[in-house]
Motif scaffolding. Sequence first.
Motif, PDB file in Angstrom:
ATOM      1  N   GLY A  19      35.674  36.660  45.615  1.00 46.87           N
ATOM      2  CA  GLY A  19      35.717  37.264  44.288  1.00 46.87           C
ATOM      3  C   GLY A  19      36.960  38.137  44.189  1.00 46.87           C
ATOM      4  O   GLY A  19      37.273  38.877  45.117  1.00 46.87           O
ATOM      5  N   VAL A  20      37.658  38.030  43.089  1.00 49.04           N
ATOM      6  CA  VAL A  20      38.870  38.821  42.895  1.00 49.04           C
ATOM      7  C   VAL A  20      38.642  39.786  41.735  1.00 49.04           C
ATOM      8  O   VAL A  20      38.439  39.357  40.590  1.00 49.04           O
TER       9      VAL A  20
ATOM     10  N   TYR B 272      29.725  35.957  46.317  1.00 53.57           N
ATOM     11  CA  TYR B 272      30.960  35.946  47.098  1.00 53.57           C
ATOM     12  C   TYR B 272      30.685  36.383  48.533  1.00 53.57           C
ATOM     13  O   TYR B 272      29.769  37.159  48.799  1.00 53.57           O
ATOM     14  N   ASP B 273      31.516  35.906  49.444  1.00 52.05           N
ATOM     15  CA  ASP B 273      31.480  36.380  50.830  1.00 52.05           C
ATOM     16  C   ASP B 273      32.363  37.602  51.014  1.00 52.05           C
ATOM     17  O   ASP B 273      32.175  38.366  51.963  1.00 52.05           O
ATOM     18  N   ILE B 274      33.318  37.773  50.114  1.00 47.64           N
ATOM     19  CA  ILE B 274      34.250  38.888  50.208  1.00 47.64           C
ATOM     20  C   ILE B 274      34.848  39.152  48.835  1.00 47.64           C
ATOM     21  O   ILE B 274      34.958  38.229  48.020  1.00 47.64           O
ATOM     22  N   VAL B 275      35.206  40.406  48.566  1.00 47.86           N
ATOM     23  CA  VAL B 275      35.811  40.789  47.289  1.00 47.86           C
ATOM     24  C   VAL B 275      37.205  41.348  47.549  1.00 47.86           C
ATOM     25  O   VAL B 275      37.397  42.179  48.445  1.00 47.86           O
ATOM     26  N   VAL B 276      38.179  40.900  46.763  1.00 52.51           N
ATOM     27  CA  VAL B 276      39.521  41.466  46.788  1.00 52.51           C
ATOM     28  C   VAL B 276      39.570  42.586  45.749  1.00 52.51           C
ATOM     29  O   VAL B 276      39.486  42.328  44.546  1.00 52.51           O
TER      30      VAL B 276
ATOM     31  N   THR C 287      37.332  38.919  38.130  1.00 48.43           N
ATOM     32  CA  THR C 287      35.993  39.360  37.730  1.00 48.43           C
ATOM     33  C   THR C 287      36.050  40.833  37.344  1.00 48.43           C
ATOM     34  O   THR C 287      36.667  41.631  38.054  1.00 48.43           O
ATOM     35  N   PRO C 288      35.433  41.220  36.218  1.00 45.25           N
ATOM     36  CA  PRO C 288      35.442  42.634  35.840  1.00 45.25           C
ATOM     37  C   PRO C 288      34.987  43.521  36.998  1.00 45.25           C
ATOM     38  O   PRO C 288      33.970  43.227  37.645  1.00 45.25           O
ATOM     39  N   PRO C 289      35.725  44.581  37.278  1.00 46.41           N
ATOM     40  CA  PRO C 289      35.407  45.412  38.449  1.00 46.41           C
ATOM     41  C   PRO C 289      34.050  46.097  38.381  1.00 46.41           C
ATOM     42  O   PRO C 289      33.512  46.482  39.422  1.00 46.41           O
ATOM     43  N   ASP C 290      33.464  46.227  37.185  1.00 43.91           N
ATOM     44  CA  ASP C 290      32.154  46.885  37.103  1.00 43.91           C
ATOM     45  C   ASP C 290      31.000  45.946  37.427  1.00 43.91           C
ATOM     46  O   ASP C 290      29.852  46.384  37.536  1.00 43.91           O
TER      47      ASP C 290
END
Length: 347
Positions: free
Chosen positions: A209-210, A265-269, A251-254
């Motif tokens: 997820g970004v 997601y397995d990980i978020v940037v 993706t919206p940060p909230d």
Amino acid sequence: MIKRPIIGITMGDPAGNGSELSVKALTDPKVYEECRPIIIGDANCMEQAVKIAGKEGQIKIHPVEEVKDAKFEYGTIDVYDMGLVDMEKHIFGKVSKMCGEAAFQYVVKVIELVMKGEIDATVTNALNKEAINMAGHHYSGHTEIYADYTHTSKYTMMLAHDNLRVVHVSTHVSLSQACSLVKKDRVLDVIRIANQACKDLGIKTPKIGVAGLNPHCGENGMFGTEEIEEIQPAIDAAMEEGICIPEKKPTPPDTVFSKALGGWYDIVVAMYHDQGHIPLKVKGFVYNKELKKWDAVAGVNITLGIPIIRVSVDHGTGFDQAGKGTSDALSLLNSIEYAILFARNRK
């Protein structure tokens, strides 16, 4: 069965609670079943920590000058003894040049040992940024020291707690500077690093997820254009390389972290320090308001993109708790577990 990896654990700032945490973590016999730990620090400080932790009679300190002399036996804590702390001048909870110098040299030594192949992975207790700068070493934290001493230019920080993982486009800079650092090439580099980190953890096809930078990802340019001009082009380039970004857009940060907790997601940037740190610490740090103490201080900090393994506790030096015997070693135990996992997967 893979041989138990040798894990070098730095003691952290001698004025903090790293020595006590090290003793408490290494009183867990499971640690010795999974790895061969050695503390990089001062034997005198560790002897003192055994008393503070109430482990006299259970734990012995074994000073060594070389890793090959370590025993790696439960009940004995091997210490690569640097002899840098004058115990007559040592004061818990006080920022000092002496302790800053010691903490810095522990880190330099553990990097040297892993680069020489004498240990397999490194784990760091907390240092104090003011103290190391007081000692003349002008770094903003462990991450930058590791990058410098491993000659690495493309690196990032990953925070992890259970299955929530976050990497950062920028870390220790001002918020205004962080916004200016959201550029396509940097975002793409961090996506690539995040993808490889998940593979190193055994995830075959990581889902990434970004996060956007602006509220609602900018609302098509109404609240900022970074998503359009920098983040989306990086996502497009990453997907062309075969990296899995399920939403195909920022993706919206909230909402991105709620989705990550839900398994999207397995990980978020994350785009900057606090955007990634706050959700991790909300999940991992649990304060008991009735007992007025922390029930848990969990989570780990991992430096990615460097040629060696570095995992750290995700908390500070604990100057307010140092020397009192009340510190919780959960984050250090988490860090050791992650270091073992990385070491095994790399082998």
